[in-house]
Design a protein around this motif. Sequence first.
Motif, PDB file in Angstrom:
ATOM      1  N   SER A  54       0.837  -1.196   0.000  1.00  0.00           N
ATOM      2  CA  SER A  54       0.000   0.000   0.000  1.00  0.00           C
ATOM      3  C   SER A  54       0.869   1.241   0.000  1.00  0.00           C
ATOM      4  O   SER A  54       1.711   1.433   0.874  1.00  0.00           O
ATOM      5  N   THR A  55       0.670   2.083  -0.999  1.00  0.00           N
ATOM      6  CA  THR A  55       1.375   3.359  -1.082  1.00  0.00           C
ATOM      7  C   THR A  55       0.367   4.481  -1.292  1.00  0.00           C
ATOM      8  O   THR A  55      -0.760   4.256  -1.754  1.00  0.00           O
ATOM      9  N   TYR A  56       0.821   5.686  -0.958  1.00  0.00           N
ATOM     10  CA  TYR A  56      -0.063   6.851  -1.055  1.00  0.00           C
ATOM     11  C   TYR A  56       0.810   8.071  -1.282  1.00  0.00           C
ATOM     12  O   TYR A  56       1.869   8.199  -0.661  1.00  0.00           O
ATOM     13  N   TYR A  57       0.383   8.947  -2.198  1.00  0.00           N
ATOM     14  CA  TYR A  57       1.197  10.096  -2.580  1.00  0.00           C
ATOM     15  C   TYR A  57       0.392  11.388  -2.504  1.00  0.00           C
ATOM     16  O   TYR A  57      -0.824  11.397  -2.716  1.00  0.00           O
ATOM     17  N   SER A  58       1.106  12.475  -2.289  1.00  0.00           N
ATOM     18  CA  SER A  58       0.474  13.774  -2.427  1.00  0.00           C
ATOM     19  C   SER A  58       0.286  14.060  -3.913  1.00  0.00           C
ATOM     20  O   SER A  58       1.015  13.542  -4.770  1.00  0.00           O
ATOM     21  N   ASP A  59      -0.663  14.890  -4.219  1.00  0.00           N
ATOM     22  CA  ASP A  59      -0.942  15.218  -5.622  1.00  0.00           C
ATOM     23  C   ASP A  59       0.254  15.896  -6.285  1.00  0.00           C
ATOM     24  O   ASP A  59       0.476  15.753  -7.485  1.00  0.00           O
ATOM     25  N   SER A  60       1.032  16.618  -5.506  1.00  0.00           N
ATOM     26  CA  SER A  60       2.143  17.388  -6.073  1.00  0.00           C
ATOM     27  C   SER A  60       3.283  16.510  -6.572  1.00  0.00           C
ATOM     28  O   SER A  60       4.105  16.965  -7.378  1.00  0.00           O
ATOM     29  N   VAL A  61       3.355  15.260  -6.107  1.00  0.00           N
ATOM     30  CA  VAL A  61       4.463  14.395  -6.517  1.00  0.00           C
ATOM     31  C   VAL A  61       3.996  13.143  -7.254  1.00  0.00           C
ATOM     32  O   VAL A  61       4.821  12.404  -7.786  1.00  0.00           O
ATOM     33  N   LYS A  62       2.709  12.922  -7.304  1.00  0.00           N
ATOM     34  CA  LYS A  62       2.175  11.714  -7.935  1.00  0.00           C
ATOM     35  C   LYS A  62       2.613  11.645  -9.384  1.00  0.00           C
ATOM     36  O   LYS A  62       2.523  12.617 -10.127  1.00  0.00           O
ATOM     37  N   GLY A  63       3.128  10.485  -9.777  1.00  0.00           N
ATOM     38  CA  GLY A  63       3.611  10.299 -11.136  1.00  0.00           C
ATOM     39  C   GLY A  63       5.075  10.638 -11.323  1.00  0.00           C
ATOM     40  O   GLY A  63       5.668  10.290 -12.346  1.00  0.00           O
ATOM     41  N   ARG A  64       5.672  11.339 -10.357  1.00  0.00           N
ATOM     42  CA  ARG A  64       7.095  11.699 -10.442  1.00  0.00           C
ATOM     43  C   ARG A  64       7.922  10.993  -9.382  1.00  0.00           C
ATOM     44  O   ARG A  64       9.085  10.658  -9.623  1.00  0.00           O
ATOM     45  N   PHE A  65       7.351  10.790  -8.209  1.00  0.00           N
ATOM     46  CA  PHE A  65       8.061  10.158  -7.095  1.00  0.00           C
ATOM     47  C   PHE A  65       7.526   8.751  -6.877  1.00  0.00           C
ATOM     48  O   PHE A  65       6.323   8.492  -7.086  1.00  0.00           O
ATOM     49  N   THR A  66       8.408   7.860  -6.436  1.00  0.00           N
ATOM     50  CA  THR A  66       8.007   6.493  -6.106  1.00  0.00           C
ATOM     51  C   THR A  66       8.595   6.106  -4.759  1.00  0.00           C
ATOM     52  O   THR A  66       9.815   6.216  -4.559  1.00  0.00           O
ATOM     53  N   ILE A  67       7.744   5.648  -3.868  1.00  0.00           N
ATOM     54  CA  ILE A  67       8.198   5.159  -2.567  1.00  0.00           C
ATOM     55  C   ILE A  67       8.252   3.638  -2.613  1.00  0.00           C
ATOM     56  O   ILE A  67       7.371   2.991  -3.196  1.00  0.00           O
ATOM     57  N   SER A  68       9.297   3.078  -2.031  1.00  0.00           N
ATOM     58  CA  SER A  68       9.451   1.630  -1.996  1.00  0.00           C
ATOM     59  C   SER A  68      10.222   1.249  -0.741  1.00  0.00           C
ATOM     60  O   SER A  68      10.722   2.121  -0.026  1.00  0.00           O
TER      61      SER A  68
END
Length: 123
Positions: A54-68
Amino acid sequence: QVQLVESGGGLVQAGGSLRLSCVASGRGYNVGWFRQAPGKERNFVARISVSGYSTYYSDSVKGRFTISRDNAKNTVYLQMNSLKPEDTAVYYCAARLPRRGIPTSGLDEYDYWGQGTQVTVSS
């Protein structure tokens, strides 16, 4: 008590990439990344569950940042691509005790914080 140590920050040109790492002294925590620009409040960037599914991103970084994460190394990563000058900030990782469930984006949802690593994006 868990200790969190961030690394991987630095200076990069706009459009470039960086990978941040957060090493924890313990295992089994939900982990989030936050950032704080000078004179501004600390804001949520991304978070990942203990399993990594399960991951979750702020709108400002979605599509550019990846958490793993690599649980064998007690390490959470933040891959940052297509960086923009507005991404410039100190980046912090934070951990939440697993018994408290999966967090979202609130600062008060996290129990432990690292010291931060500076990311500077030049235009």
